[in-house]
Scaffold this motif. Structure first.
Motif, PDB file in Angstrom:
ATOM      1  N   LEU A  80       0.993  -1.192   0.042  1.00  0.00           N
ATOM      2  CA  LEU A  80      -0.103   0.053   0.119  1.00  0.00           C
ATOM      3  C   LEU A  80       0.939   1.342  -0.077  1.00  0.00           C
ATOM      4  O   LEU A  80       0.440   2.409  -0.421  1.00  0.00           O
ATOM      5  CB  LEU A  80      -0.983   0.023   1.202  1.00  0.00           C
ATOM      6  CG  LEU A  80      -1.999  -0.915   1.273  1.00  0.00           C
ATOM      7  CD1 LEU A  80      -2.914  -0.938   2.322  1.00  0.00           C
ATOM      8  CD2 LEU A  80      -2.852  -0.839   0.151  1.00  0.00           C
ATOM      9  N   LYS A  81       2.105   1.169   0.599  1.00  0.00           N
ATOM     10  CA  LYS A  81       2.828   2.348   0.661  1.00  0.00           C
ATOM     11  C   LYS A  81       3.518   2.805  -0.766  1.00  0.00           C
ATOM     12  O   LYS A  81       3.590   3.880  -1.090  1.00  0.00           O
ATOM     13  CB  LYS A  81       4.140   1.869   1.613  1.00  0.00           C
ATOM     14  CG  LYS A  81       5.050   3.132   1.979  1.00  0.00           C
ATOM     15  CD  LYS A  81       6.110   2.671   2.737  1.00  0.00           C
ATOM     16  CE  LYS A  81       7.146   3.895   3.264  1.00  0.00           C
ATOM     17  NZ  LYS A  81       8.180   3.591   3.986  1.00  0.00           N
ATOM     18  N   LYS A  82       3.398   1.634  -1.655  1.00  0.00           N
ATOM     19  CA  LYS A  82       4.015   1.927  -3.117  1.00  0.00           C
ATOM     20  C   LYS A  82       2.718   2.423  -3.999  1.00  0.00           C
ATOM     21  O   LYS A  82       2.922   2.836  -5.009  1.00  0.00           O
ATOM     22  CB  LYS A  82       4.586   0.669  -3.707  1.00  0.00           C
ATOM     23  CG  LYS A  82       5.936   0.277  -2.610  1.00  0.00           C
ATOM     24  CD  LYS A  82       6.201  -1.083  -3.526  1.00  0.00           C
ATOM     25  CE  LYS A  82       7.602  -1.868  -2.614  1.00  0.00           C
ATOM     26  NZ  LYS A  82       7.868  -2.807  -3.000  1.00  0.00           N
ATOM     27  N   SER A  83       1.426   2.023  -3.316  1.00  0.00           N
ATOM     28  CA  SER A  83       0.296   2.475  -4.314  1.00  0.00           C
ATOM     29  C   SER A  83       0.172   4.071  -4.329  1.00  0.00           C
ATOM     30  O   SER A  83       0.333   4.686  -3.216  1.00  0.00           O
ATOM     31  CB  SER A  83      -1.013   1.977  -3.654  1.00  0.00           C
ATOM     32  OG  SER A  83      -2.050   2.277  -4.294  1.00  0.00           O
ATOM     33  N   LYS A  84      -0.484   4.389  -5.398  1.00  0.00           N
ATOM     34  CA  LYS A  84      -0.873   5.685  -5.425  1.00  0.00           C
ATOM     35  C   LYS A  84      -2.219   6.071  -4.874  1.00  0.00           C
ATOM     36  O   LYS A  84      -2.380   7.490  -4.938  1.00  0.00           O
ATOM     37  CB  LYS A  84      -0.895   6.142  -7.118  1.00  0.00           C
ATOM     38  CG  LYS A  84       0.420   5.945  -7.833  1.00  0.00           C
ATOM     39  CD  LYS A  84       0.409   6.490  -9.154  1.00  0.00           C
ATOM     40  CE  LYS A  84       1.561   6.317  -9.997  1.00  0.00           C
ATOM     41  NZ  LYS A  84       1.556   6.706 -11.473  1.00  0.00           N
ATOM     42  N   ASN A  85      -2.975   5.076  -4.498  1.00  0.00           N
ATOM     43  CA  ASN A  85      -4.236   5.432  -3.945  1.00  0.00           C
ATOM     44  C   ASN A  85      -3.789   5.595  -2.510  1.00  0.00           C
ATOM     45  O   ASN A  85      -3.131   5.194  -1.804  1.00  0.00           O
ATOM     46  CB  ASN A  85      -5.129   4.094  -3.891  1.00  0.00           C
ATOM     47  CG  ASN A  85      -5.423   3.650  -5.526  1.00  0.00           C
ATOM     48  OD1 ASN A  85      -5.853   4.877  -6.040  1.00  0.00           O
ATOM     49  ND2 ASN A  85      -5.159   2.596  -5.892  1.00  0.00           N
ATOM     50  N   GLN A  86      -4.967   6.462  -1.779  1.00  0.00           N
ATOM     51  CA  GLN A  86      -4.930   6.765  -0.283  1.00  0.00           C
ATOM     52  C   GLN A  86      -5.184   5.205   0.551  1.00  0.00           C
ATOM     53  O   GLN A  86      -6.318   4.677   0.180  1.00  0.00           O
ATOM     54  CB  GLN A  86      -5.799   7.761   0.030  1.00  0.00           C
ATOM     55  CG  GLN A  86      -5.771   8.162   1.200  1.00  0.00           C
ATOM     56  CD  GLN A  86      -6.860   9.514   1.598  1.00  0.00           C
ATOM     57  OE1 GLN A  86      -7.838   9.698   0.815  1.00  0.00           O
ATOM     58  NE2 GLN A  86      -6.812  10.164   2.640  1.00  0.00           N
ATOM     59  N   ALA A  87      -4.490   5.099   1.563  1.00  0.00           N
ATOM     60  CA  ALA A  87      -4.633   3.822   2.086  1.00  0.00           C
ATOM     61  C   ALA A  87      -4.631   4.206   3.464  1.00  0.00           C
ATOM     62  O   ALA A  87      -3.896   4.976   4.341  1.00  0.00           O
ATOM     63  CB  ALA A  87      -3.544   2.916   1.863  1.00  0.00           C
ATOM     64  N   LYS A  88      -5.636   3.706   4.230  1.00  0.00           N
ATOM     65  CA  LYS A  88      -5.784   3.991   5.812  1.00  0.00           C
ATOM     66  C   LYS A  88      -6.409   2.769   6.393  1.00  0.00           C
ATOM     67  O   LYS A  88      -6.903   1.767   5.488  1.00  0.00           O
ATOM     68  CB  LYS A  88      -6.608   5.214   6.177  1.00  0.00           C
ATOM     69  CG  LYS A  88      -6.058   6.447   5.544  1.00  0.00           C
ATOM     70  CD  LYS A  88      -6.936   7.674   5.941  1.00  0.00           C
ATOM     71  CE  LYS A  88      -6.358   8.949   5.423  1.00  0.00           C
ATOM     72  NZ  LYS A  88      -7.336  10.156   5.850  1.00  0.00           N
ATOM     73  N   MET A  89      -6.073   2.553   7.600  1.00  0.00           N
ATOM     74  CA  MET A  89      -6.854   1.206   8.375  1.00  0.00           C
ATOM     75  C   MET A  89      -7.826   1.652   9.394  1.00  0.00           C
ATOM     76  O   MET A  89      -7.741   2.725  10.134  1.00  0.00           O
ATOM     77  CB  MET A  89      -5.672   0.610   9.054  1.00  0.00           C
ATOM     78  CG  MET A  89      -6.136  -0.607  10.147  1.00  0.00           C
ATOM     79  SD  MET A  89      -4.701  -1.159  10.987  1.00  0.00           S
ATOM     80  CE  MET A  89      -3.961  -2.061  10.026  1.00  0.00           C
ATOM     81  N   ILE A  90      -8.769   0.825   9.386  1.00  0.00           N
ATOM     82  CA  ILE A  90      -9.856   0.740  10.606  1.00  0.00           C
ATOM     83  C   ILE A  90      -9.357  -0.237  11.667  1.00  0.00           C
ATOM     84  O   ILE A  90      -9.411  -1.373  11.270  1.00  0.00           O
ATOM     85  CB  ILE A  90     -11.250   0.394  10.141  1.00  0.00           C
ATOM     86  CG1 ILE A  90     -11.551   1.733   9.157  1.00  0.00           C
ATOM     87  CG2 ILE A  90     -12.202   0.479  11.034  1.00  0.00           C
ATOM     88  CD1 ILE A  90     -12.867   1.501   8.370  1.00  0.00           C
ATOM     89  N   LEU A  91      -9.004   0.144  12.844  1.00  0.00           N
ATOM     90  CA  LEU A  91      -8.507  -0.877  13.805  1.00  0.00           C
ATOM     91  C   LEU A  91      -9.674  -1.035  14.688  1.00  0.00           C
ATOM     92  O   LEU A  91     -10.225  -0.199  15.349  1.00  0.00           O
ATOM     93  CB  LEU A  91      -7.609  -0.432  14.678  1.00  0.00           C
ATOM     94  CG  LEU A  91      -6.969  -1.089  15.721  1.00  0.00           C
ATOM     95  CD1 LEU A  91      -6.622  -2.613  15.300  1.00  0.00           C
ATOM     96  CD2 LEU A  91      -5.789  -0.397  16.563  1.00  0.00           C
ATOM     97  N   ILE A  92     -10.308  -2.472  14.959  1.00  0.00           N
ATOM     98  CA  ILE A  92     -10.984  -2.750  15.995  1.00  0.00           C
ATOM     99  C   ILE A  92     -10.596  -3.753  16.807  1.00  0.00           C
ATOM    100  O   ILE A  92     -10.151  -4.776  16.500  1.00  0.00           O
ATOM    101  CB  ILE A  92     -12.508  -3.445  15.147  1.00  0.00           C
ATOM    102  CG1 ILE A  92     -12.756  -2.499  14.192  1.00  0.00           C
ATOM    103  CG2 ILE A  92     -13.467  -3.614  16.283  1.00  0.00           C
ATOM    104  CD1 ILE A  92     -13.873  -3.176  13.066  1.00  0.00           C
TER     105      ILE A  92
END
Length: 320
Positions: A80-92
């Motif tokens: 995901l770090k290499k991806s051009k898309n915005q990447a985030k996480m939902i932690l539960i």
């Protein structure tokens, strides 16, 4: 904007659970599927990465959803770090044994979390610190009992760091026990509400009645009636305003447990994460409630509108 999200839910990511019950896994699986089922409908979502156990049985199927075992999570971060898309996480994750705060600290080193800030999670994870904060900020709550002199009725013993109804039991005398505290038992109406928060602002999603099961030694929540406390929305809104203004670090989906004592609602605890109430939201309040949640998790926009209750939804935590 194309967004890629990781959903990491603690129980469904584990191959083995120390908490001796499959009911916990079922409840967690239902929650993950509910969140993913809602988010895949959003046009702004390109991919959802679910971190599951090796078998990944029971998870929702969709072309936007990709499954990864916990052992591969670092590879997912790198990709995901290499991806051009915005990447985030939902932690539960549960507050038990500080699991939630420890995971939040760990993952924030690798990816942006769509969760409350670290200091807020740290405080909310402790029920004792939460109580002290509520008292300090004059937010109605149930007192912690420290001596038997102040309470002649039945008491509830609770763990400071716990989730749900785990390790909660009835006692009749305070015996100091490391990691536990005591509150007076009130047989009154119990409920919860959900909201989305950001920088001290909030939007209430649902007002729910809790379904409680009691026996001689313990009490536990077995389900919810989503929308069951809708008639109290105006009163609940007062609590939501006090909580969100006092805790500007709250971010995203928040669940608050409450109890009605002497015709007044008081706070029992605050959960700075997704809760199982999400499972019945769309049926009870319609697609509009998911638009509020999805809009927040894809664009971080806080939509302030009141969802209209269509019908009450009965949920059970230990059924698929």
């Amino acid at each position: 904007m194309n967004t890629e999200l990781i959903i990491f839910e603690y129980f469904t990511s584990q191959n083995k659970l120390n908490l001796n019950s499959s009911k916990i896994f079922i409840e967690a699986l239902n929650l993950v599927n509910s969140i993913a089922r809602s988010l895949v409908k959003d046009a702004n979502i390109k991919k959802i990465h679910l971190i599951g156990n090796n078998k990944s049985e029971g998870f929702i199927k969709n072309k936007k959803i990709f499954y990864h075992p916990l052992q591969k999570i670092n590879a997912v971060f790198d990709s995901l770090k290499k991806s051009k898309n915005q990447a985030k996480m939902i932690l539960i994750a549960p507050e038990t044994n500080k699991i939630y705060i420890n995971l939040a600290k760990r993952f924030r080193k690798r990816i942006s979390l769509l969760n409350s800030d670290t200091q807020t999670i740290k405080m909310i994870s402790s029920k004792i610190k939460t109580h002290d904060f509520l008292v300090k900020n004059k937010i109605p709550c149930i007192a912690i009992e420290k001596t038997n002199k102040s309470c002649s009725s039945k008491l509830i013993e609770k763990p400071e760091y716990g989730a749900g109804s785990e390790e909660i039991k009835f006692v009749y005398k305070i015996k100091k026990k490391r990691g536990f505290f005591f509150q007076k038992f009130y047989p009154d109406e119990k409920g919860s509400f959900t909201m989305v928060c950001k920088k001290g602002e909030f939007s209430i999603l649902s007002c729910n009645k809790q379904r409680i099961e009691e026996n001689k030694d313990s009490i536990r929540q077995v389900g919810l009636i989503i929308g069951g406390l809708e008639k109290y929305r105006d009163e609940i809104k007062v609590l939501a305003n006090l909580i969100s203004k006092s805790l500007p670090g709250l971010f995203g989906f928040i669940g608050v447990d409450i109890i009605r004592v002497n015709k007044s609602w008081k706070v029992l605890e605050i959960n700075a994460r997704f809760t199982s109430a999400h499972v019945g939201l769309e049926i009870a309040y319609g697609v509009g409630v998911n638009e509020i949640i999805n809009g927040f998790y894809t664009k971080e926009n806080l939509i302030k509108k009141t969802p209209k209750l269509l019908k009450k939804k009965y949920t059970s935590f230990d059924k698929c």
